[in-house]
Structures are given as structure tokens and as C-alpha cells.
Design an enzyme around this catalytic site. Structure first.
Site, PDB file in Angstrom:
ATOM      1  N   HIS A  53      43.851  40.031  40.671  1.00  0.00           N
ATOM      2  CA  HIS A  53      43.844  38.618  41.015  1.00  0.00           C
ATOM      3  C   HIS A  53      43.520  38.483  42.502  1.00  0.00           C
ATOM      4  CE1 HIS A  53      46.714  37.396  37.496  1.00  0.00           C
ATOM      5  NE2 HIS A  53      45.690  38.145  37.098  1.00  0.00           N
ATOM      6  N   GLU A  55      45.111  37.107  44.963  1.00  0.00           N
ATOM      7  CA  GLU A  55      46.219  37.361  45.888  1.00  0.00           C
ATOM      8  C   GLU A  55      46.658  38.828  45.873  1.00  0.00           C
ATOM      9  OE1 GLU A  55      46.477  33.298  43.943  1.00  0.00           O
ATOM     10  OE2 GLU A  55      46.360  35.358  43.199  1.00  0.00           O
TER      11      GLU A  55
END
Length: 155
Positions: A53, A55
Site C-alpha cells: 500500500h 503508506e
């Protein structure tokens, strides 16, 4: 334009780039002392890694490349509220502040699913929880999500 809006615009632009690169529309920017120091976009399809992802990938790459593992002096901007996994990564990396656009509940409403306040649920019992600012450029973030997920399923 204030810093939160400026860096959120950058995160949203990264979410658009993620789509152009064959991934889902999520982007993240790491900031320290008013300067963007690292960026990342969602790469779950191009890296063949469902955990890559925006992040978590940013934290993984930044820490590996710099040797810095305590991000308490940093703010992470995310185009959409980080999922449970990514919120856990923020806690472990001791990110000082999180700013996001659309919420997980906003995203899941677009998908016809039940969402959750991921940041609140993970951070409420975490000693190293970041400060949170939610909803920055929410409508702009939602527009990118809506456009993508109107013709793609969530991977």
C-alpha cells in the site's frame, strides 16, 4: 494554500499516478520540517504484493533507504485513510502525525461495503499513536476514488 492542503494535493496526484502505473489510486507523502522527503504510490499490482500500500510501502522504503526508523518528527499525508495494516505500520514507525483525505468509510461507501474508522480503532490503544487530521481535500480524494472504482473492483 496551507501546508496540509499543499502536501495533500501531492498525495492525491500520486494516487492518480498509481492508476496510470496500473495500481489502485492511493498515494502518500512523508514530510519533515515543511519539506516532502519521500513519496510513494500504491504498488500492489506492479510489485505483486498485496501489502504494498502507499503508506506501508513508503515506510518500508524510506526506513530501508535512510536507516531512520523513528518517524516521530515526520508527518505522513495519505490520499485516503490508511487501512488497519498501514495504521499499525504508522504506530510501529512512530509517525508523529497523520493527515488524510477521504476516510475508509467514504471509500467503502463507494464500494458498497461497510467501512471502519481504521485510524481511530488502531490508535486509541496505541502508545505511539500519531496526531490525526482527517478530511483534508476530502472531496478531491473522493473524486479520484470514485472515478477509479466505478470501473474497477477493489483488489
Amino acid at each position: 494554500m496551507d501546508d496540509d492542503a499543499r502536501f495533500m494535493e501531492q498525495a492525491i496526484e500520486l494516487s492518480r499516478r498509481a492508476v496510470a502505473h496500473g495500481n489502485e489510486p492511493f498515494g502518500a507523502v512523508l514530510v519533515r520540517q515543511g519539506q516532502a522527503v519521500f513519496t510513494n504510490e500504491n504498488q500492489i499490482y506492479t510489485k505483486h504484493d498485496p501489502t504494498f500500500h502507499a503508506e506501508a510501502g513508503l515506510i518500508r522504503r524510506f526506513c530501508a533507504e535512510t536507516g531512520i526508523t523513528d518517524l516521530s518528527d515526520y508527518t505522513l499525508y495519505s490520499s485516503c485513510e490508511p487501512c488497519f495494516m498501514c495504521c499499525g505500520a504508522l504506530v510501529w514507525a512512530r509517525v508523529g502525525r497523520l493527515v488524510f483525505g477521504a476516510s475508509d468509510e467514504d471509500l467503502c461507501q463507494l464500494l458498497g461495503e461497510k467501512g471502519a474508522p481504521c485510524a481511530k480503532l488502531v490508535f486509541e490503544n496505541s502508545a505511539n499513536a500519531p496526531q490525526v487530521t482527517a478530511g483534508v481535500l476530502r472531496d478531491e480524494s473522493l473524486a479520484v476514488l470514485r472515478e477509479y472504482f466505478s470501473s474497477h473492483e477493489k483488489g
